[in-house]
Design a protein around this motif. Structure first.
Motif, PDB file in Angstrom:
ATOM      1  N   MET A   1     -67.564 -40.682   1.610  1.00  0.00           N
ATOM      2  CA  MET A   1     -68.650 -40.673   0.626  1.00  0.00           C
ATOM      3  C   MET A   1     -68.079 -40.350  -0.746  1.00  0.00           C
ATOM      4  SD  MET A   1     -72.155 -38.400   0.724  1.00  0.00           S
ATOM      5  CE  MET A   1     -73.421 -38.587  -0.518  1.00  0.00           C
ATOM      6  N   GLU A   2     -68.542 -41.072  -1.764  1.00  0.00           N
ATOM      7  CA  GLU A   2     -68.002 -40.921  -3.118  1.00  0.00           C
ATOM      8  C   GLU A   2     -68.170 -39.506  -3.643  1.00  0.00           C
ATOM      9  OE1 GLU A   2     -68.480 -42.865  -7.580  1.00  0.00           O
ATOM     10  OE2 GLU A   2     -69.757 -43.532  -5.921  1.00  0.00           O
ATOM     11  N   LEU A   3     -69.282 -38.838  -3.288  1.00  0.00           N
ATOM     12  CA  LEU A   3     -69.527 -37.480  -3.765  1.00  0.00           C
ATOM     13  C   LEU A   3     -68.406 -36.544  -3.363  1.00  0.00           C
ATOM     14  CD1 LEU A   3     -71.298 -35.252  -4.998  1.00  0.00           C
ATOM     15  CD2 LEU A   3     -72.430 -35.062  -2.767  1.00  0.00           C
ATOM     16  N   TYR A   4     -68.000 -36.599  -2.086  1.00  0.00           N
ATOM     17  CA  TYR A   4     -66.957 -35.700  -1.592  1.00  0.00           C
ATOM     18  C   TYR A   4     -65.593 -36.071  -2.164  1.00  0.00           C
ATOM     19  CZ  TYR A   4     -70.603 -34.190   1.589  1.00  0.00           C
ATOM     20  OH  TYR A   4     -71.767 -33.699   2.092  1.00  0.00           O
ATOM     21  N   THR A   5     -65.385 -37.355  -2.435  1.00  0.00           N
ATOM     22  CA  THR A   5     -64.145 -37.769  -3.102  1.00  0.00           C
ATOM     23  C   THR A   5     -64.074 -37.164  -4.498  1.00  0.00           C
ATOM     24  OG1 THR A   5     -64.160 -39.862  -1.878  1.00  0.00           O
ATOM     25  CG2 THR A   5     -62.780 -39.742  -3.853  1.00  0.00           C
ATOM     26  N   ASN A   6     -65.189 -37.150  -5.202  1.00  0.00           N
ATOM     27  CA  ASN A   6     -65.239 -36.563  -6.542  1.00  0.00           C
ATOM     28  C   ASN A   6     -65.032 -35.058  -6.509  1.00  0.00           C
ATOM     29  OD1 ASN A   6     -65.653 -39.024  -7.750  1.00  0.00           O
ATOM     30  ND2 ASN A   6     -67.873 -38.828  -7.833  1.00  0.00           N
ATOM     31  N   LEU A   7     -65.579 -34.407  -5.475  1.00  0.00           N
ATOM     32  CA  LEU A   7     -65.375 -32.961  -5.342  1.00  0.00           C
ATOM     33  C   LEU A   7     -63.896 -32.637  -5.164  1.00  0.00           C
ATOM     34  CD1 LEU A   7     -68.385 -31.997  -3.029  1.00  0.00           C
ATOM     35  CD2 LEU A   7     -68.072 -31.349  -5.433  1.00  0.00           C
ATOM     36  N   ARG A   8     -63.197 -33.461  -4.374  1.00  0.00           N
ATOM     37  CA  ARG A   8     -61.753 -33.262  -4.196  1.00  0.00           C
ATOM     38  C   ARG A   8     -61.007 -33.499  -5.506  1.00  0.00           C
ATOM     39  NH1 ARG A   8     -62.931 -35.604   0.848  1.00  0.00           N
ATOM     40  NH2 ARG A   8     -62.456 -37.706   0.086  1.00  0.00           N
ATOM     41  N   ALA A   9     -61.456 -34.513  -6.260  1.00  0.00           N
ATOM     42  CA  ALA A   9     -60.824 -34.781  -7.556  1.00  0.00           C
ATOM     43  C   ALA A   9     -61.068 -33.617  -8.514  1.00  0.00           C
ATOM     44  CB  ALA A   9     -61.375 -36.077  -8.143  1.00  0.00           C
ATOM     45  N   GLY A  10     -62.222 -32.967  -8.394  1.00  0.00           N
ATOM     46  CA  GLY A  10     -62.539 -31.834  -9.258  1.00  0.00           C
ATOM     47  C   GLY A  10     -61.618 -30.650  -9.051  1.00  0.00           C
ATOM     48  N   GLU A  11     -60.975 -30.593  -7.882  1.00  0.00           N
ATOM     49  CA  GLU A  11     -60.047 -29.499  -7.611  1.00  0.00           C
ATOM     50  C   GLU A  11     -58.866 -29.514  -8.580  1.00  0.00           C
ATOM     51  OE1 GLU A  11     -58.829 -29.338  -3.552  1.00  0.00           O
ATOM     52  OE2 GLU A  11     -60.856 -29.612  -2.768  1.00  0.00           O
ATOM     53  N   ARG A  12     -58.505 -30.691  -9.078  1.00  0.00           N
ATOM     54  CA  ARG A  12     -57.386 -30.780 -10.033  1.00  0.00           C
ATOM     55  C   ARG A  12     -57.676 -29.958 -11.281  1.00  0.00           C
ATOM     56  NH1 ARG A  12     -57.654 -36.447  -9.052  1.00  0.00           N
ATOM     57  NH2 ARG A  12     -58.380 -36.729 -11.203  1.00  0.00           N
ATOM     58  N   GLY A  13     -58.917 -30.068 -11.767  1.00  0.00           N
ATOM     59  CA  GLY A  13     -59.299 -29.302 -12.946  1.00  0.00           C
ATOM     60  C   GLY A  13     -59.264 -27.811 -12.690  1.00  0.00           C
ATOM     61  N   ALA A  14     -59.717 -27.399 -11.504  1.00  0.00           N
ATOM     62  CA  ALA A  14     -59.696 -25.972 -11.156  1.00  0.00           C
ATOM     63  C   ALA A  14     -58.267 -25.455 -11.069  1.00  0.00           C
ATOM     64  CB  ALA A  14     -60.436 -25.747  -9.836  1.00  0.00           C
ATOM     65  N   TRP A  15     -57.378 -26.245 -10.436  1.00  0.00           N
ATOM     66  CA  TRP A  15     -55.978 -25.832 -10.308  1.00  0.00           C
ATOM     67  C   TRP A  15     -55.316 -25.749 -11.684  1.00  0.00           C
ATOM     68  CZ3 TRP A  15     -53.761 -23.199  -6.842  1.00  0.00           C
ATOM     69  CH2 TRP A  15     -54.081 -23.339  -5.481  1.00  0.00           C
ATOM     70  N   LEU A  16     -55.605 -26.705 -12.562  1.00  0.00           N
ATOM     71  CA  LEU A  16     -55.033 -26.677 -13.905  1.00  0.00           C
ATOM     72  C   LEU A  16     -55.460 -25.412 -14.637  1.00  0.00           C
ATOM     73  CD1 LEU A  16     -53.478 -28.016 -16.230  1.00  0.00           C
ATOM     74  CD2 LEU A  16     -55.608 -29.191 -16.859  1.00  0.00           C
ATOM     75  N   SER A  17     -56.737 -25.058 -14.524  1.00  0.00           N
ATOM     76  CA  SER A  17     -57.238 -23.844 -15.169  1.00  0.00           C
ATOM     77  C   SER A  17     -56.554 -22.604 -14.600  1.00  0.00           C
ATOM     78  CB  SER A  17     -58.754 -23.739 -14.993  1.00  0.00           C
ATOM     79  OG  SER A  17     -59.416 -24.779 -15.680  1.00  0.00           O
TER      80      SER A  17
END
Length: 299
Positions: A1-17
């Motif tokens: 599902m695209e929603l869960y794919t986006n949530l995984r992609a959002g982890e990159r921003g959290a890790w960068l922070s």
């Protein structure tokens, strides 16, 4: 599902922070201590709370990806909201600590001039945090993530705090050391303000609050759907990045089941165009057609 794919992609921003905050907080605390800058140390302590907040966002994003189960039939999308609530309490405690230390510093001033290095560190930090803000904002807009967008706004506020810190340090260097302490006081207030904003947003979501502007827009869109006569009711609630909408509309009572079902599909398609991450439950009711009442009086 695209929603869960986006949530995984959002982890990159959290890790960068997280990585950025770890490096900057360590640098600010060390240089602030060596360079005798209360403002820079307060800014570094602010970044330590941001590490916790970013970790909370990361954990929330991971838990949110769990599929629905027997106990959570709407999924686990509110996990990131709960994590934000916890992070707001942590930020509040640290903000109060910075505020208390600053107030003590005003009544018991330390007449030490911070080094120029502390101002340079604050300026460099502001530039780095602004770059992180731009990255996370672009990522949030791409994947439509409210959690990553909130992290981006937190990055932006940290960039502004660092600019304020640099101003305070320069003031102290030019013979006004009280400005450094006052800047630390302002940093504490900013931490508390951010904590309160995150807290209220999380509470609003967890108590099924829904954006009024979005509600009005949805009402207009649904009311304009062909064959919808009256929009009787619309309720909405938010689970992470997903919105769940309950709609009641009236239609021509002479329509058959298939025709009525087609109207629900039109409504769902209309809402999906407005918000792709939205689940709609449509309840169809027959529109009551008023009939003239015969006059009982006879002449």
């Amino acid at each position: 599902m695209e929603l869960y794919t986006n949530l995984r992609a959002g982890e990159r921003g959290a890790w960068l922070s997280i990585i950025t905050y770890i490096i900057l907080s360590a640098m600010k605390l060390i240089i602030g201590y060596i360079g005798m800058s209360a403002a820079l140390k307060a800014d570094g302590l602010n970044n330590t709370t941001d590490i916790i907040a970013s970790i909370a966002v990361l954990i929330g994003l991971k838990i949110s990806q769990k599929p629905p189960d027997s106990d959570h039939q709407y999924g686990h999308l509110r996990a990131e909201t709960v994590a934000s609530l916890i992070a707001s309490f942590i930020m509040m405690v640290v903000g109060l600590q910075v505020l208390t230390t600053s107030i003590k510093g005003i009544f018991n001033p330390v007449h030490e001039t911070p080094s120029l290095l502390t101002a340079i560190v604050a300026i460099v930090s502001a530039v780095i945090m602004y770059a992180v803000y731009r990255y996370n904002l672009a990522l949030a807009n791409k994947i439509k993530s409210s959690a990553v967008r909130a992290a981006a706004y937190d990055n932006r506020s940290d960039a502004l705090v660092s600019i304020g810190t640099a101003i305070g340090i320069f003031g102290a260097i030019f013979g006004y050391p009280i400005i450094d302490t006052l800047t630390a006081l302002i940093v504490g207030i900013i931490i508390i303000k951010t904590a309160i904003e995150i807290f209220w947003e999380a509470v609003h979501t967890l108590t099924d609050g829904f954006n009024l502007e979005e509600t009005e827009t949805l009402k207009k869109l649904i009311s304009n759907v062909d064959e919808v006569i009256v929009l009787e009711d619309l309720k909405g609630r938010t689970h992470g990045n997903m919105s769940f909408i309950d709609v009641t509309v009236t239609v021509n009572p002479n329509l058959n089941v298939i025709e009525s079902h087609r109207i629900t599909e039109k409504i769902e398609a209309t809402v999906k165009r407005f918000n792709p991450y939205c689940t709609v439950l449509v309840h169809i009711e027959p529109h009551e057609i008023s009939t003239p009442v015969e006059d009982d009086y006879h002449f």
